[in-house]
Enzyme design. Structure first.
Site, PDB file in Angstrom:
ATOM      1  N   ILE A   1       0.953  -9.798  -2.861  1.00  0.00           N
ATOM      2  CA  ILE A   1       0.203 -11.021  -2.552  1.00  0.00           C
ATOM      3  C   ILE A   1       0.829 -12.218  -3.270  1.00  0.00           C
ATOM      4  O   ILE A   1       0.934 -13.309  -2.710  1.00  0.00           O
ATOM      5  CB  ILE A   1      -1.285 -10.838  -2.945  1.00  0.00           C
TER       6      ILE A   1
ATOM      7  N   ASN B   1       5.964  -8.603 -15.131  1.00  0.00           N
ATOM      8  CA  ASN B   1       6.729  -7.612 -15.917  1.00  0.00           C
ATOM      9  C   ASN B   1       7.414  -6.577 -15.009  1.00  0.00           C
ATOM     10  O   ASN B   1       8.007  -5.625 -15.508  1.00  0.00           O
ATOM     11  CB  ASN B   1       5.836  -6.907 -16.941  1.00  0.00           C
TER      12      ASN B   1
ATOM     13  N   SER C   1     -11.893  -8.721  -6.222  1.00  0.00           N
ATOM     14  CA  SER C   1     -11.819  -7.777  -5.110  1.00  0.00           C
ATOM     15  C   SER C   1     -13.208  -7.508  -4.566  1.00  0.00           C
ATOM     16  O   SER C   1     -14.193  -7.481  -5.330  1.00  0.00           O
ATOM     17  CB  SER C   1     -11.212  -6.473  -5.624  1.00  0.00           C
TER      18      SER C   1
ATOM     19  N   TYR D   1     -11.428   0.728 -11.719  1.00  0.00           N
ATOM     20  CA  TYR D   1     -10.707  -0.466 -11.281  1.00  0.00           C
ATOM     21  C   TYR D   1     -11.687  -1.593 -10.939  1.00  0.00           C
ATOM     22  O   TYR D   1     -11.547  -2.730 -11.399  1.00  0.00           O
ATOM     23  CB  TYR D   1      -9.833  -0.128 -10.060  1.00  0.00           C
TER      24      TYR D   1
ATOM     25  N   LYS E   1     -12.442  -5.557 -12.648  1.00  0.00           N
ATOM     26  CA  LYS E   1     -12.501  -6.851 -11.949  1.00  0.00           C
ATOM     27  C   LYS E   1     -13.842  -7.531 -12.218  1.00  0.00           C
ATOM     28  O   LYS E   1     -13.917  -8.745 -12.408  1.00  0.00           O
ATOM     29  CB  LYS E   1     -12.286  -6.650 -10.445  1.00  0.00           C
TER      30      LYS E   1
ATOM     31  N   ASP F   1     -15.480   6.323  -0.881  1.00  0.00           N
ATOM     32  CA  ASP F   1     -15.399   5.339   0.205  1.00  0.00           C
ATOM     33  C   ASP F   1     -16.792   4.963   0.709  1.00  0.00           C
ATOM     34  O   ASP F   1     -17.652   5.832   0.863  1.00  0.00           O
ATOM     35  CB  ASP F   1     -14.621   5.921   1.406  1.00  0.00           C
TER      36      ASP F   1
HETATM   37  P1  NAD Z   1       1.032  -5.790  -6.645  1.00  0.00           P
HETATM   38  O1  NAD Z   1       1.036  -4.586  -7.509  1.00  0.00           O
HETATM   39  O2  NAD Z   1       1.979  -5.866  -5.502  1.00  0.00           O
HETATM   40  O3  NAD Z   1       1.239  -7.093  -7.538  1.00  0.00           O
HETATM   41  C1  NAD Z   1       0.828  -7.163  -8.889  1.00  0.00           C
HETATM   42  C2  NAD Z   1       1.995  -7.730  -9.688  1.00  0.00           C
HETATM   43  O4  NAD Z   1       1.571  -7.803 -11.066  1.00  0.00           O
HETATM   44  C3  NAD Z   1       3.232  -6.841  -9.650  1.00  0.00           C
HETATM   45  O5  NAD Z   1       4.372  -7.638  -9.361  1.00  0.00           O
HETATM   46  C4  NAD Z   1       3.314  -6.240 -11.040  1.00  0.00           C
HETATM   47  O6  NAD Z   1       4.640  -6.000 -11.455  1.00  0.00           O
HETATM   48  C5  NAD Z   1       2.614  -7.304 -11.870  1.00  0.00           C
HETATM   49  N1  NAD Z   1       2.001  -6.802 -13.108  1.00  0.00           N
HETATM   50  C6  NAD Z   1       1.238  -5.696 -13.251  1.00  0.00           C
HETATM   51  N2  NAD Z   1       0.873  -5.571 -14.539  1.00  0.00           N
HETATM   52  C7  NAD Z   1       1.407  -6.609 -15.204  1.00  0.00           C
HETATM   53  C8  NAD Z   1       1.382  -7.021 -16.566  1.00  0.00           C
HETATM   54  N3  NAD Z   1       0.741  -6.309 -17.503  1.00  0.00           N
HETATM   55  N4  NAD Z   1       2.043  -8.159 -16.912  1.00  0.00           N
HETATM   56  C9  NAD Z   1       2.717  -8.880 -15.973  1.00  0.00           C
HETATM   57  N5  NAD Z   1       2.773  -8.531 -14.685  1.00  0.00           N
HETATM   58  C10 NAD Z   1       2.127  -7.404 -14.305  1.00  0.00           C
HETATM   59  O7  NAD Z   1      -0.493  -5.987  -6.130  1.00  0.00           O
HETATM   60  P2  NAD Z   1      -1.085  -6.992  -5.066  1.00  0.00           P
HETATM   61  O8  NAD Z   1      -1.581  -6.195  -3.939  1.00  0.00           O
HETATM   62  O9  NAD Z   1      -0.172  -8.122  -4.850  1.00  0.00           O
HETATM   63  O10 NAD Z   1      -2.373  -7.470  -5.869  1.00  0.00           O
HETATM   64  C11 NAD Z   1      -2.387  -8.639  -6.652  1.00  0.00           C
HETATM   65  C12 NAD Z   1      -3.764  -8.793  -7.287  1.00  0.00           C
HETATM   66  O11 NAD Z   1      -4.745  -8.805  -6.270  1.00  0.00           O
HETATM   67  C13 NAD Z   1      -4.148  -7.660  -8.245  1.00  0.00           C
HETATM   68  O12 NAD Z   1      -4.805  -8.229  -9.337  1.00  0.00           O
HETATM   69  C14 NAD Z   1      -5.074  -6.808  -7.416  1.00  0.00           C
HETATM   70  O13 NAD Z   1      -5.996  -6.128  -8.234  1.00  0.00           O
HETATM   71  C15 NAD Z   1      -5.759  -7.854  -6.564  1.00  0.00           C
HETATM   72  N6  NAD Z   1      -6.277  -7.323  -5.301  1.00  0.00           N
HETATM   73  C16 NAD Z   1      -5.437  -6.674  -4.440  1.00  0.00           C
HETATM   74  C17 NAD Z   1      -5.946  -6.155  -3.263  1.00  0.00           C
HETATM   75  C18 NAD Z   1      -5.065  -5.384  -2.307  1.00  0.00           C
HETATM   76  O14 NAD Z   1      -5.593  -4.653  -1.470  1.00  0.00           O
HETATM   77  N7  NAD Z   1      -3.751  -5.513  -2.355  1.00  0.00           N
HETATM   78  C19 NAD Z   1      -7.301  -6.319  -2.950  1.00  0.00           C
HETATM   79  C20 NAD Z   1      -8.124  -7.002  -3.846  1.00  0.00           C
HETATM   80  C21 NAD Z   1      -7.599  -7.496  -5.023  1.00  0.00           C
HETATM   81  C1  WQD Z   2      -9.337   1.563   4.496  1.00  0.00           C
HETATM   82  C2  WQD Z   2      -9.973   2.581   5.439  1.00  0.00           C
HETATM   83  C3  WQD Z   2     -10.225   4.740   4.439  1.00  0.00           C
HETATM   84  C4  WQD Z   2      -5.949   5.658   4.105  1.00  0.00           C
HETATM   85  C5  WQD Z   2      -8.919  -0.471  -1.150  1.00  0.00           C
HETATM   86  C6  WQD Z   2      -9.481  -0.612  -2.527  1.00  0.00           C
HETATM   87  C7  WQD Z   2     -10.036  -1.985  -2.711  1.00  0.00           C
HETATM   88  C8  WQD Z   2      -9.020  -3.062  -2.348  1.00  0.00           C
HETATM   89  C9  WQD Z   2      -8.421  -2.832  -1.014  1.00  0.00           C
HETATM   90  C10 WQD Z   2      -7.874  -3.746  -4.332  1.00  0.00           C
HETATM   91  C11 WQD Z   2     -11.008   3.470   4.743  1.00  0.00           C
HETATM   92  C12 WQD Z   2      -9.265   4.810   5.597  1.00  0.00           C
HETATM   93  C13 WQD Z   2      -7.163   5.047   4.339  1.00  0.00           C
HETATM   94  C14 WQD Z   2      -5.568   6.785   4.891  1.00  0.00           C
HETATM   95  C15 WQD Z   2      -7.642   6.592   6.109  1.00  0.00           C
HETATM   96  N1  WQD Z   2      -7.910  -3.074  -3.259  1.00  0.00           N
HETATM   97  N2  WQD Z   2      -7.996   5.500   5.326  1.00  0.00           N
HETATM   98  N3  WQD Z   2      -6.431   7.197   5.863  1.00  0.00           N
HETATM   99  O1  WQD Z   2     -10.480   1.717   0.407  1.00  0.00           O
HETATM  100  O2  WQD Z   2     -11.211  -0.234   1.839  1.00  0.00           O
HETATM  101  O3  WQD Z   2      -9.953  -0.653  -0.197  1.00  0.00           O
HETATM  102  O4  WQD Z   2      -7.927  -1.496  -0.931  1.00  0.00           O
HETATM  103  O5  WQD Z   2      -8.717  -4.424  -4.821  1.00  0.00           O
HETATM  104  O6  WQD Z   2     -10.410  -2.064  -4.030  1.00  0.00           O
HETATM  105  O7  WQD Z   2     -10.491   0.354  -2.691  1.00  0.00           O
HETATM  106  O8  WQD Z   2      -8.774   0.324   1.706  1.00  0.00           O
HETATM  107  O9  WQD Z   2      -6.775   0.807   3.040  1.00  0.00           O
HETATM  108  O10 WQD Z   2      -7.488   2.474   1.271  1.00  0.00           O
HETATM  109  O11 WQD Z   2      -8.853   2.213   3.345  1.00  0.00           O
HETATM  110  O12 WQD Z   2      -8.384   6.994   6.975  1.00  0.00           O
HETATM  111  O13 WQD Z   2      -4.511   7.382   4.712  1.00  0.00           O
HETATM  112  O14 WQD Z   2      -8.933   3.472   5.884  1.00  0.00           O
HETATM  113  O15 WQD Z   2     -11.022   5.891   4.373  1.00  0.00           O
HETATM  114  O16 WQD Z   2     -12.019   3.738   5.693  1.00  0.00           O
HETATM  115  P1  WQD Z   2     -10.205   0.397   0.953  1.00  0.00           P
HETATM  116  P2  WQD Z   2      -7.867   1.474   2.305  1.00  0.00           P
END
Ligand code: NAD
Ligand code: WQD
Length: 345
Positions: A14, A34, A126, A150, A154, A296
C-alpha cells in the site's frame, strides 16, 4: 516548494502506491522502511513510473534514534504510518512481535513526532478492529472487539493516538480503517508481493493463475450469505492510496482525532471475486471447497459515507478494475519483484 510527507512502510504494497499518488498530488514522500516485508528495488519501480527517486531511510520504526535523525534532517510536514506486521495467523503465534512492531513502533514514532513538533499523522488501521460486526454496513461508531492479536494491536494504536490528541490539542490524527485492499498500480509496475504462501484471497488466486499455487481453496460455502461463501468489501489499492492523499491534505484544517472507514460500501463474495478474476486472466481456476477458516466472519462491508462527507473521498474503481490490474501486475511479474524486468531481456 512541495511539502514532505514521511511514509513509514513506504516500500510495502500500500505504501509504494501511496507514494506514487502523493507525488501526483504534489507531495514529496520520504520513505522510512526496514524492508522486513519488501525490497529496495520497489523504489526503482516508483522511479520508473514517476521519474522521481524517492529518498529512503532504511531503519526500524522502533529505533528512536533513527526517527530523531529523520526529523532533524528533513522538514517533515506530516507522517503516513503504514509500517507494521499484518498477518493474522502469524500474530496468533507471535503476539509479542506484533505488540512490539505495531504498538511500540507507533508509540516511538509518536514520541519522535512530538519531540520534533510534527503533529500531523495518518495511521493505517484495519476493519479487523470491528471483529464480529455489530451491524452491517459497519459504521465507525460501532463496537470494536477485535478477535485476534493483530487486530488488537491496531485497536490499541487507535486508542493511544486518540489519547495523544486528547492530551494535546495541537495534534491532528486520522485513523483509516481499510477494508480489503486488492489490485495493483494500473501500469502493472507495482503490486502485492507476499512472501511465502499468500494468506489473502486475491494474491492467492493470482498465484494460482501463474502456476505458483496448485488450486484455490474456498474456505466455507455454508455461510448465511447469498452464495454461501464469505462476503467482503474489496477496495482498489489506487482508491486506498487516494484516500491517504485526501486524509493527509485534510490534516491542515483538522483538530484532534478522526477515524474513517475506507471501503466501497459493497459486499462481494469469494465466488463473485473469483468469477471477475477468471474474466481478467482468461482462465478457470482449479477450485475446491474447504472448511471455514477459523476466526473468519461471514460478511463485512463498510459504510464509507463519513470519509465521503469529511474528506471528499470515495472509491471509484470497479471490481473488474481490481482484477484486471492485479492480473496485469501478476502476469508481468509472476515472481513479484524478484522477476527479471520484462523489458530487460
Ligand atoms: P506490507 O507488508 O506490504 O507493507 C508494510 C511495510 O512496512 C513493508 O515494506 C515492511 O518492510 C515495513 N515494515 C514492517 N515492519 C517495519 C518496522 N519495524 N520498521 C520499518 N518498516 C517496517 O503491508 P501493506 O499491505 O502495505 O500494509 C500496510 C499497512 O496497512 C500495515 O500497517 C497493515 O497492517 C495495514 N493494513 C493492511 C491491509 C491489507 O489487507 N493489506 C488491511 C488493513 C490494514
Ligand atoms: C477474504 C475471503 C476468506 C483465502 C484479512 C485480514 C484483515 C485485513 C485484510 C489487514 C474470506 C476467503 C481467503 C483463500 C478463501 N488485513 N478465502 N480462500 O480475512 O477478510 O481480511 O485481510 O488488516 O485484517 O483478516 O481477507 O483475503 O484473507 O479473505 O476462501 O485462500 O476469502 O475465507 O471469506 P480477510 P482474505
Amino acid at each position: 516548494m512541495s511539502r514532505k510527507v514521511l511514509v513509514t512502510g513506504g516500500a510495502g504494497y500500500i505504501g509504494s502506491i501511496t507514494c506514487v499518488q502523493l507525488l501526483a498530488a504534489g507531495w514529496q514522500p520520504v520513505v522510512f522502511d526496514n524492508f522486513s516485508n519488501s525490497q529496495p528495488r520497489v523504489l526503482d519501480h516508483i522511479a520508473a513510473l514517476t521519474g522521481v527517486q524517492v529518498p529512503l531511510v532504511q531503519a526500524d520504526v522502533r529505533d528512536a534514534a533513527a526517527l530523531a535523525t529523520v526529523f532533524s534532517q528533513h522538514d517533515i510536514h506530516a507522517v503516513v504510518h503504514l509500517a507494521g506486521l499484518k498477518a493474522v495467523g502469524e500474530s496468533v503465534r507471535q503476539p509479542l512481535a506484533y505488540q512490539d512492531t505495531n504498538v511500540t513502533g507507533t508509540q516511538r514514532l509518536a514520541q519522535a513526532m512530538a519531540a520534533a513538533g510534527v503533529k500531523r499523522l495518518v495511521f493505517s488501521s484495519s476493519a479487523t478492529v470491528y471483529g464480529e460486526p455489530e451491524g452491517l454496513p459497519l459504521v465507525e461508531g460501532m463496537r470494536c472487539a477485535p478477535q485476534n492479536p493483530y487486530g488488537r494491536t491496531k485497536w490499541h494504536c487507535e486508542q493511544l493516538l486518540a489519547d495523544v490528541c486528547a492530551a494535546d490539542a495541537d495534534w491532528a490524527v486520522t485513523c483509516l480503517r481499510y477494508f480489503n485492499p486488492v489490485g495493483a498500480h494500473p501500469s502493472g509496475e507495482l503490486g502485492e508481493d507476499p512472501r511465502g504462501v499468500p494468506n489473502n484471497l486475491m494474491p492467492f488466486m493470482a498465484q494460482v493463475a501463474v502456476g505458483r499455487q496448485p488450486l484455490l481453496r474456498v474456505f466455507g460455502n455454508d455461510y448465511l450469505t447469498p452464495d454461501g461463501t464469505g462476503v467482503r468489501d474489496y477496495l482498489h489499492v489506487m482508491d486506498l492510496a487516494d484516500g491517504h492523499v485526501a486524509a493527509v491534505t485534510a490534516l491542515d484544517a483538522q483538530k484532534g482525532f478522526e477515524v474513517f472507514n475506507l471501503g466501497t460500501g459493497t459486499g462481494v463474495s469469494v465466488l463473485q471475486l473469483k468469477a471477475s478474476f477468471e474474466q481478467a486472466c482468461g482462465q478457470t481456476l482449479p477450485t475446491v471447497f474447504a472448511d471455514r477458516r477459523p476466526g473468519d466472519v461471514a460478511a463485512n462491508w463498510a459504510d464509507p459515507s463519513r470519509a465521503r462527507n469529511a474528506l471528499g473521498w470515495q472509491a471509484r474503481r470497479s471490481l473488474q478494475d481490481m482484477c484486471d490490474d492485479t492480473w496485469r501486475w501478476q502476469s508481468r511479474y509472476p515472481q513479484g519483484f524478484d522477476t527479471a524486468h520484462p523489458d530487460s531481456s
